[in-house]
Design an enzyme around this catalytic site. Sequence first.
Site, PDB file in Angstrom:
ATOM      1  N   GLY A   1       7.883   3.708   3.193  1.00  0.00           N
ATOM      2  CA  GLY A   1       8.530   4.862   3.806  1.00  0.00           C
ATOM      3  C   GLY A   1       9.951   4.546   4.179  1.00  0.00           C
ATOM      4  O   GLY A   1      10.494   3.481   3.850  1.00  0.00           O
ATOM      5  N   GLY A   2      10.572   5.471   4.880  1.00  0.00           N
ATOM      6  CA  GLY A   2      11.968   5.290   5.242  1.00  0.00           C
ATOM      7  C   GLY A   2      12.184   4.194   6.262  1.00  0.00           C
ATOM      8  O   GLY A   2      13.254   3.596   6.330  1.00  0.00           O
TER       9      GLY A   2
ATOM     10  N   LEU B   1       0.821  -1.209   0.000  1.00  0.00           N
ATOM     11  CA  LEU B   1       0.000   0.000   0.000  1.00  0.00           C
ATOM     12  C   LEU B   1       0.855   1.259   0.000  1.00  0.00           C
ATOM     13  O   LEU B   1       0.445   2.301  -0.504  1.00  0.00           O
ATOM     14  CB  LEU B   1      -0.929   0.009   1.225  1.00  0.00           C
ATOM     15  CG  LEU B   1      -1.971  -1.117   1.307  1.00  0.00           C
ATOM     16  CD1 LEU B   1      -2.717  -1.040   2.629  1.00  0.00           C
ATOM     17  CD2 LEU B   1      -2.951  -1.019   0.148  1.00  0.00           C
ATOM     18  N   GLY B   2       2.028   1.186   0.606  1.00  0.00           N
ATOM     19  CA  GLY B   2       2.907   2.338   0.672  1.00  0.00           C
ATOM     20  C   GLY B   2       4.229   1.971   1.294  1.00  0.00           C
ATOM     21  O   GLY B   2       4.350   0.973   2.016  1.00  0.00           O
TER      22      GLY B   2
ATOM     23  N   ASP C   1       4.479  14.643  14.111  1.00  0.00           N
ATOM     24  CA  ASP C   1       4.733  14.464  12.677  1.00  0.00           C
ATOM     25  C   ASP C   1       3.427  14.592  11.900  1.00  0.00           C
ATOM     26  O   ASP C   1       3.067  13.730  11.100  1.00  0.00           O
ATOM     27  CB  ASP C   1       5.389  13.104  12.409  1.00  0.00           C
ATOM     28  CG  ASP C   1       6.064  13.050  11.038  1.00  0.00           C
ATOM     29  OD1 ASP C   1       6.252  14.112  10.423  1.00  0.00           O
ATOM     30  OD2 ASP C   1       6.387  11.941  10.579  1.00  0.00           O
TER      31      ASP C   1
ATOM     32  N   GLY D   1       9.714   1.555   6.942  1.00  0.00           N
ATOM     33  CA  GLY D   1       9.013   0.306   6.735  1.00  0.00           C
ATOM     34  C   GLY D   1       8.060   0.350   5.560  1.00  0.00           C
ATOM     35  O   GLY D   1       7.970   1.343   4.836  1.00  0.00           O
TER      36      GLY D   1
ATOM     37  N   LYS E   1       1.913  -3.047   8.969  1.00  0.00           N
ATOM     38  CA  LYS E   1       3.101  -2.201   8.873  1.00  0.00           C
ATOM     39  C   LYS E   1       4.312  -3.024   9.296  1.00  0.00           C
ATOM     40  O   LYS E   1       4.449  -3.399  10.455  1.00  0.00           O
ATOM     41  CB  LYS E   1       2.945  -0.970   9.764  1.00  0.00           C
ATOM     42  CG  LYS E   1       4.096   0.026   9.641  1.00  0.00           C
ATOM     43  CD  LYS E   1       3.818   1.274  10.454  1.00  0.00           C
ATOM     44  CE  LYS E   1       4.929   2.316  10.298  1.00  0.00           C
ATOM     45  NZ  LYS E   1       4.660   3.523  11.100  1.00  0.00           N
TER      46      LYS E   1
END
Length: 742
Positions: A428-429, A425-426, A545, A431, A447
């Site tokens: 990132g830095g 699904l996506g 964040d 995971g 995740k």
Amino acid sequence: MASWPAHLFLLLLCLVLLAGEATPQTAQPPSVDDSADRWARPGCQAKCGNVIIPYPFGIDSEHCFGKGFEINCTNGTAYLGRGPGHNIEVVDILQDTPYLQGTLIVKHYIARDCNYHNGSRPEHVSARINLTRHPNYKFSHDRNSLVVVGCDALGSISSDRESTFATGCWSYCTDASFVANGTCSGIGCCTAPIPMDLSDFRLIVNSIFNHSNSSFAPCSYAFLADERTLNFSLSSFTEYSTREKAPVTLDWAIMNQTCEEAHGTGDFACVSPNSYCVNSTNGPGYLCNCSQGFQGNPYLNDSNGCSDINECSADPSPCVKRCHNREGSYSCSCPWYMYGDGQRDGSGCRSILRILYLSLGVGLSLFFLIAIVSWLYWIYKKRKLGELKQHFLEKNGGSLRPDIRLFSSEELEAASDNYNQSRILGEGGTGTVYRGVLPDRNVIAIKKAKISNDEAEVQQFINEVEVLSRINHRNVVKLLGCCLETQVPMLVYEFVPNGTLAHHVHGEGRRGSLSLEARIRISSEVAGALSYLHSAASTPVIHRDVKTTNILLDHNLTAKVSDFGASRLVPLDQNGLVSLIRGTFGYLDPEYFQTGQFTDKSDVYSFGVVLVELLTGKKPVAKMQAVKNLATLFMECVNSGRLVEILEERVVDEGTPELLEAAAELAMRCLSLNSYDRPLMREVAMELEALTRWTRIHPWGNVNVEEGDSLLSKVGSSSPSTVLRDSVNSSIEPMAPLEIVR
């Protein structure tokens, strides 16, 4: 005597196997239809003299040929076209040779220059040929060259229609002994290349010394020829003296369109199934070819089109034993008592008799050995896996939160199809998030952190479990559980199907996809969630964040705040904490960046940037004039009275000045450089909730002139947000408190 039948049976079996190995399969001769009719359209003349006429070429009827491919057959001789000027004789149309498809051979006149030195009249004849009346044809630049033959021969070629090029070569020799047979290297014969897209030319050959140095070769000749078929020798000097014409190769193509332009149109020429289109390499147009494993005429949509090649009927067969023809290909196999790939040019088929007994004994021994070793290894791995899972469970804080669901690693592997790439699904830095489906058909988001020896990253995941396990709010993504028995813990969330807010605001083709009403509502929902984290949670939480990539949208475009890896639980008796700088550039509170001390007002600043993103549709960091920070650019535009210039076009179209000024004024207060000047998150949430309710009950597009003038007059004496709150309070019932799901 009792064992004799068994010995006889084994002997017969050996003979059969050996005979089967030694006797190759006799291939049947191929059944190939060599008739010319298979190349022409039904009912059309397929030959002219000895020349086969394949479609799109044809004779007489327009039904028999494509546009520009008419062949005139006169007295058994084929010519290009019909009528005056169409006198180019066709020698052959090369259709059934794959590497020559799209070519034909015609005849053209030879240029000559003779000076006999015996009183005979000199000859000087140039030669020309023009294909401009035949736009489908070009002289093949990769198969033809200018050839000049003679011992004092200066030959040249140029365009007879336009002065676009001129080239040539000089051949010289004084004695026949210097002429080398089989090579055209400049002694008695020379060559020069011709350009692409050539449709006409003129040949001229001259003598520099009037052939005075060569008595055995008083003539020079110039012509175009296929250099690969040219066999120059000493006899060529006399051979060309009796010839008027020489063969030249032409390229042809279906004109005016490329494959991409012609495909799907009504006059697309590649009509045969199992055919494909290729663009011409010599000028405009395209050609059709049969696919690999097929043969025939790709321009015919009938039984004479591209049909399967029966490779098994070839002699010799490509297989040594059994050949199986398939559509467009073939396969080989061996009998049960033989092994190999069956290919004649491969390993073939070999008898298994020689290795049968050895392989049987070795196989049984290996089977028992592997079975015992596998059983011992399975016991060892199971024990080590249990110890490793327990180690990770303790390391990842498994005993800290016994009240949330603990998933096993096997459950999550099965749910994500072993973390298939198609389930991502996506990324990132830290995971990757995968889409998973549980056995009860519930969809989840997993995740999975990247494998790392950094204890800080593991602690970040444990921190997210700690934070989310204490939160239950409709606008905060719900933590369903976690897996702590792997090297790096994995988190399991509810599945939010509509992607991130950043995708809807900045994604390719998504700009302007959200209405102003949806933007105000989404910002209100995010503000409500942050207000709950700051004020209503049992232990206040600072997100640290807040950004559009950490705000998810469900199928109703309802906001869900996510990614609490950098969040901190703040005791009620502490107003601020000092830590290493965490956050994303563009959203980072300048005061926090300078002092290292973060408070709930740090989230307010980041939320202000999100609100500005929703109003402007711009990214928080971009190269805009001399300013690279969206917050700074927005504040400059507002302070200089240029608010409309930075707002997104749809926002301006759907909003009124009062609404836009109120939202901008709220964003400005959130972006104050001094944290004490920023509102609390609950104040922001209340103002946005008021804006949301006002847009639902009293749409801005329906405000009458008097009411609009009244609001505008109030803006002149007080802030836009104050005017809006006064107007909302006078027209709707008091606002109910924020609904918090616990």
